[in-house]
Scaffold this active site. Structure first.
Site, PDB file in Angstrom:
ATOM      1  N   LYS A  47      10.604  10.018  -7.672  1.00 44.67           N
ATOM      2  CA  LYS A  47       9.222   9.751  -8.107  1.00 44.67           C
ATOM      3  C   LYS A  47       8.745   8.363  -7.636  1.00 44.67           C
ATOM      4  CE  LYS A  47       5.555   9.620 -10.886  1.00 44.67           C
ATOM      5  NZ  LYS A  47       4.389  10.443 -10.799  1.00 44.67           N
ATOM      6  N   THR A  69       7.641   8.904 -16.669  1.00 45.15           N
ATOM      7  CA  THR A  69       8.014   8.113 -15.488  1.00 45.15           C
ATOM      8  C   THR A  69       8.575   6.790 -15.986  1.00 45.15           C
ATOM      9  OG1 THR A  69       6.253   9.090 -14.183  1.00 45.15           O
ATOM     10  CG2 THR A  69       7.186   7.032 -13.368  1.00 45.15           C
TER      11      THR A  69
HETATM   12  P1  NAD Z   1      -0.468   8.601 -22.705  1.00 45.35           P
HETATM   13  O1  NAD Z   1      -0.479   7.194 -23.148  1.00 45.35           O
HETATM   14  O2  NAD Z   1      -1.738   9.382 -22.692  1.00 45.35           O
HETATM   15  O3  NAD Z   1       0.580   9.443 -23.621  1.00 45.35           O
HETATM   16  C1  NAD Z   1       1.777   8.910 -24.139  1.00 45.35           C
HETATM   17  C2  NAD Z   1       1.886   9.393 -25.570  1.00 45.35           C
HETATM   18  O4  NAD Z   1       3.127   8.954 -26.124  1.00 45.35           O
HETATM   19  C3  NAD Z   1       0.787   8.831 -26.492  1.00 45.35           C
HETATM   20  O5  NAD Z   1       0.136   9.909 -27.149  1.00 45.35           O
HETATM   21  C4  NAD Z   1       1.551   7.935 -27.465  1.00 45.35           C
HETATM   22  O6  NAD Z   1       0.980   7.896 -28.765  1.00 45.35           O
HETATM   23  C5  NAD Z   1       2.915   8.614 -27.481  1.00 45.35           C
HETATM   24  N1  NAD Z   1       3.986   7.744 -27.951  1.00 45.35           N
HETATM   25  C6  NAD Z   1       4.270   6.469 -27.570  1.00 45.35           C
HETATM   26  N2  NAD Z   1       5.367   6.028 -28.217  1.00 45.35           N
HETATM   27  C7  NAD Z   1       5.783   7.057 -29.005  1.00 45.35           C
HETATM   28  C8  NAD Z   1       6.863   7.214 -29.914  1.00 45.35           C
HETATM   29  N3  NAD Z   1       7.742   6.225 -30.146  1.00 45.35           N
HETATM   30  N4  NAD Z   1       6.989   8.386 -30.565  1.00 45.35           N
HETATM   31  C9  NAD Z   1       6.110   9.391 -30.356  1.00 45.35           C
HETATM   32  N5  NAD Z   1       5.058   9.301 -29.509  1.00 45.35           N
HETATM   33  C10 NAD Z   1       4.910   8.149 -28.840  1.00 45.35           C
HETATM   34  O7  NAD Z   1       0.223   8.604 -21.255  1.00 45.35           O
HETATM   35  P2  NAD Z   1       0.218   9.787 -20.168  1.00 45.35           P
HETATM   36  O8  NAD Z   1      -0.869   9.584 -19.199  1.00 45.35           O
HETATM   37  O9  NAD Z   1       0.348  11.100 -20.887  1.00 45.35           O
HETATM   38  O10 NAD Z   1       1.584   9.444 -19.396  1.00 45.35           O
HETATM   39  C11 NAD Z   1       2.863   9.771 -19.934  1.00 45.35           C
HETATM   40  C12 NAD Z   1       3.909   9.557 -18.862  1.00 45.35           C
HETATM   41  O11 NAD Z   1       3.602  10.386 -17.736  1.00 45.35           O
HETATM   42  C13 NAD Z   1       3.975   8.116 -18.337  1.00 45.35           C
HETATM   43  O12 NAD Z   1       5.318   7.778 -18.149  1.00 45.35           O
HETATM   44  C14 NAD Z   1       3.219   8.186 -17.019  1.00 45.35           C
HETATM   45  O13 NAD Z   1       3.650   7.203 -16.103  1.00 45.35           O
HETATM   46  C15 NAD Z   1       3.563   9.579 -16.552  1.00 45.35           C
HETATM   47  N6  NAD Z   1       2.585  10.172 -15.622  1.00 45.35           N
HETATM   48  C16 NAD Z   1       1.254  10.100 -15.864  1.00 45.35           C
HETATM   49  C17 NAD Z   1       0.354  10.660 -14.971  1.00 45.35           C
HETATM   50  C18 NAD Z   1      -1.144  10.586 -15.209  1.00 45.35           C
HETATM   51  O14 NAD Z   1      -1.907  10.873 -14.277  1.00 45.35           O
HETATM   52  N7  NAD Z   1      -1.598  10.253 -16.420  1.00 45.35           N
HETATM   53  C19 NAD Z   1       0.824  11.321 -13.819  1.00 45.35           C
HETATM   54  C20 NAD Z   1       2.198  11.428 -13.622  1.00 45.35           C
HETATM   55  C21 NAD Z   1       3.072  10.848 -14.535  1.00 45.35           C
END
Ligand code: NAD
Length: 295
Positions: free
Chosen positions: A171, A96
């Site tokens: 979204k 997102t």
């Molecule tokens: P999270 O922080 O658990 O996961 C993100 C991952 O990306 C982490 O493991 C991090 O180490 C990795 N990362 C960051 N920079 C990186 C890079 N340069 N190279 C490789 N890996 C990298 O977050 P999440 O909860 O999985 O959310 C991810 C996305 O999904 C966000 O944009 C969030 O807004 C969206 N989202 C989350 C939810 C929810 O309920 N958690 C729901 C809908 C959408």
């Protein structure tokens, strides 16, 4: 079976990648977090040594990263996806992020000859694990047709919302509605409490009246009426206030850029920001009811 590179295997990406493995795809994962990468490996993905290593030979790349800056860097930065991937690879960003970054990255990919979709999701970690996410996609019909069979292994509802950026637009509009409506429902229950009205009675009336909405009937912010809602487990997060604050900020950036008038969105962005600043960012966003009650 496709060769899929999955970049960002955190709370959402981890279970999404695991569902691709279950569907017999060959998944190569990369993440900056060794712990998250180890979990992806345990779920059956191959562990890549670098971003470039992960995307080499991939038919499809899926990214699930925190926000716009990470997505720009991972796609367009030095040693990034666009510089490392084989010709013809389909690129799908499920993070997102802001509409402007989504459009800039898709334009950068297109200039290098790659088809790209923005494909943010709703459904949370539960939906990611169950493979029932909703994907809101922005891009061409051709890219969408190629992506759909892959996204079907991670989601139940897959919609092409329009051109690049339209998925992100859908979204943040949806989440702005959700963020505002949760505050409206919370104010209703807080007023009911002051008036000595039983919350279950308010629920019984409002859920069958014009106050009915998803925040009330599926995710009620008081314990009792909806047993599955986070209010029944001390607001342990399904969707954190920090994430809601981020999505509300994105909606307000977009509203300013586009000249849309969203006064309730602006107020809601401030309130979730306050919840985050008060050290409650990891609670479920429906815990806003306690902040509004001064608790
Ligand atoms: P999270 O922080 O658990 O996961 C993100 C991952 O990306 C982490 O493991 C991090 O180490 C990795 N990362 C960051 N920079 C990186 C890079 N340069 N190279 C490789 N890996 C990298 O977050 P999440 O909860 O999985 O959310 C991810 C996305 O999904 C966000 O944009 C969030 O807004 C969206 N989202 C989350 C939810 C929810 O309920 N958690 C729901 C809908 C959408």
């Amino acid at each position: 079976m496709a060769n899929i590179a999955f970049i960002g295997v955190g709370n959402m990406g981890g279970p999404m990648a695991a569902n691709l493995v279950k569907a017999q795809h060959k998944v190569r994962a990369f993440d900056l977090s060794p712990d998250n990468l180890a979990r992806a490996e345990a779920a059956g993905a191959e562990r890549a040594a670098s971003l470039a290593d992960a995307v080499k030979g991939a038919d499809v790349v899926v990214t699930m990263l925190p926000a716009g800056p990470e997505v720009r860097a991972v796609y367009l930065g030095e040693g990034g996806i666009v510089a490392s991937v084989d010709p013809g690879t389909l690129l799908i960003d499920a993070s997102t992020i802001d509409v402007e970054s989504a459009r800039a990255v898709a334009a950068g990919a297109a200039a290098a000859g790659f088809a790209m979709l923005d494909a943010p999701v709703s459904g949370g970690v539960g939906g990611a694990a169950a493979g029932t996410l909703t994907f809101m996609c922005g891009g061409t019909e051709e890219a969408f047709a190629r992506a759909e069979p892959i996204l079907q292994h991670m989601g139940k509802t897959i919609v092409l919302a329009g051109a690049s950026g339209a998925g992100q637009a859908a979204k943040i509009c949806n989440n702005m509605i959700l963020g505002i409506s949760m505050i409206a429902v919370s104010e209703g229950f807080n007023l009911a409490e002051k008036l000595g009205l039983d919350p279950q009675k308010l629920f019984d009336v409002a859920s069958r009246s014009s106050g009915q909405c998803w925040s009330l009937t599926n995710y009620c912010p008081v314990p009792g009426p909806v047993p599955a809602s986070p209010a029944n487990r001390d607001y342990q997060a399904g969707f954190t206030a920090a994430m809601m604050a981020k999505d509300m900020r994105l909606s307000q950036q977009a509203a300013q850029a586009a000249g849309a008038v969203t006064p309730l969105g602006a107020a809601a962005a401030q309130l979730y920001g306050l919840m985050n600043a008060a050290g409650r960012g990891q609670q479920d966003f429906s815990g806003i009811i306690r902040l509004l009650a001064g608790r």
